[in-house]
Scaffold this active site. Structure first.
Site, PDB file in Angstrom:
ATOM      1  CG  HIS A   1      -1.994   7.464  10.763  1.00  0.00           C
ATOM      2  ND1 HIS A   1      -1.355   6.701  11.725  1.00  0.00           N
ATOM      3  CD2 HIS A   1      -3.152   6.822  10.478  1.00  0.00           C
ATOM      4  CE1 HIS A   1      -2.083   5.631  11.985  1.00  0.00           C
ATOM      5  NE2 HIS A   1      -3.176   5.677  11.255  1.00  0.00           N
TER       6      HIS A   1
ATOM      7  CG  ASN B   1      -6.405   3.564  14.430  1.00  0.00           C
ATOM      8  OD1 ASN B   1      -6.200   2.709  15.281  1.00  0.00           O
ATOM      9  ND2 ASN B   1      -7.452   3.545  13.645  1.00  0.00           N
TER      10      ASN B   1
ATOM     11  CG  ASN C   1     -17.592  -7.471   3.357  1.00  0.00           C
ATOM     12  OD1 ASN C   1     -17.118  -7.078   2.294  1.00  0.00           O
ATOM     13  ND2 ASN C   1     -18.883  -7.694   3.529  1.00  0.00           N
TER      14      ASN C   1
END
Length: 299
Positions: free
Chosen positions: A103, A105, A255
């Protein structure tokens, strides 16, 4: 660099990583979906599946802006309402149990000219921990960090050990790596341009680091017991991402696009009641090494 230039750099890094991973896999290619966020901005979701090496992987880019939700303002302890965030997020789930999950980021967040920072990191979650691979992985990360500050690696490794910890299991998600958040010149002790360079350098190191680990292990033979263990470890990975991961929470609370947010979940995982590996097995050895504060460079 301003925020738009940083976003362009991250877009380029996404492109470079996708090209590199397709070459590494040698079979599958990425599918891309462009999306827009209600409230401002959007991104590029790229997914690769059922390849020679990669069973499921995602390399996502986003640049979003708008009104910062109240729960996030409270978590960040800020009063400003408008935000800009951009980043690249990667998770790779390999098919072979001896190839590790990885991973990464890299991200940038800005509220105004005074309140802005970088965050990110890279960590490795082997299904079977191999100490020589762990030493290689941490050695490469230390070399990158040392180009910018001798304090980076020990500080960021300790942060990763604390962050990638599954509290309810009392075990780390994997062998850690480096993790940093809210990195500014005042906090890092280096100029702003150096922090930008560090973020981009880390992003561009992803493919060569992972390619070495893949090529060491991609042809190793495995059996059904190894696959069963892989699915159990994937279950632990899913637990962390759904319960503790800050990026998942931020995406849901702002959102974000749900398919992109949950891209990190494995294609298949298992949960077995009260599973305990056989004493002296490779699985038991891996569990014994899922601890914080291990010095992988001198194990």
């Amino acid at each position: 660099m301003d925020k738009q230039q940083i976003a362009k750099q991250y877009e380029s890094i996404q492109d470079e990583i996708c090209v590199g991973l397709e070459a590494l896999d040698g079979g599958a290619t990425f599918q891309e979906e462009l999306w827009q966020r209600d409230g401002g901005g959007g991104g590029r979701t790229r997914v690769i599946q059922q390849g020679n090496v990669i069973e499921k992987g995602g390399v996502n880019f986003s640049a979003v802006h708008g009104v910062l939700p109240e729960p996030v303002r409270k978590a960040f302890q800020v009063d400003e309402t408008n935000f800009f965030a951009t980043g690249v997020s990667i998770v790779i789930h390999p098919g072979n149990p001896f190839v590790p999950i990885i991973h990464m980021n890299i991200r940038y967040f800005e509220l105004n000219d005074r309140v802005k920072w970088f965050g990110g990191g890279i960590d490795l979650s082997p299904h079977y921990i191999q100490t020589e691979d762990a030493a290689y992985f941490h050695g490469r990360l230390k070399n990158i960090c040392d180009q910018f500050s001798p304090a980076f690696y020990p500080t960021f490794k300790a942060h990763a050990d604390r962050y990638f910890y599954i509290k309810h299991r009392q075990e780390t998600r994997g062998i850690g790596g480096i993790f940093y958040d809210r990195l500014t010149p005042e906090k890092a002790g280096v100029p702003w341009d150096a922090i930008v360079d560090f973020s981009c350098t880390l992003g561009r190191a992803f493919v060569p680091i992972y390619a070495e680990l893949v090529n060491r292990n991609r042809h190793r033979e495995f059996n059904e017991a190894n696959k069963h263990w892989q699915y159990l470890r994937r279950g632990r990975y899913a637990e962390f991402n759904l319960v503790y991961d800050a990026g998942t929470k931020f995406g849901l609370e702002t959102n974000g696009r749900i398919e992109s947010i949950l891209m990190s979940l494995p294609p298949q995982a298992e949960w077995v009641y009260d599973f305990k590996p056989e004493a002296g097995s490779a699985e038991a050895q891996t569990l014994s090494l899922l601890k914080q504060d291990i010095d992988w460079l001198n194990l």
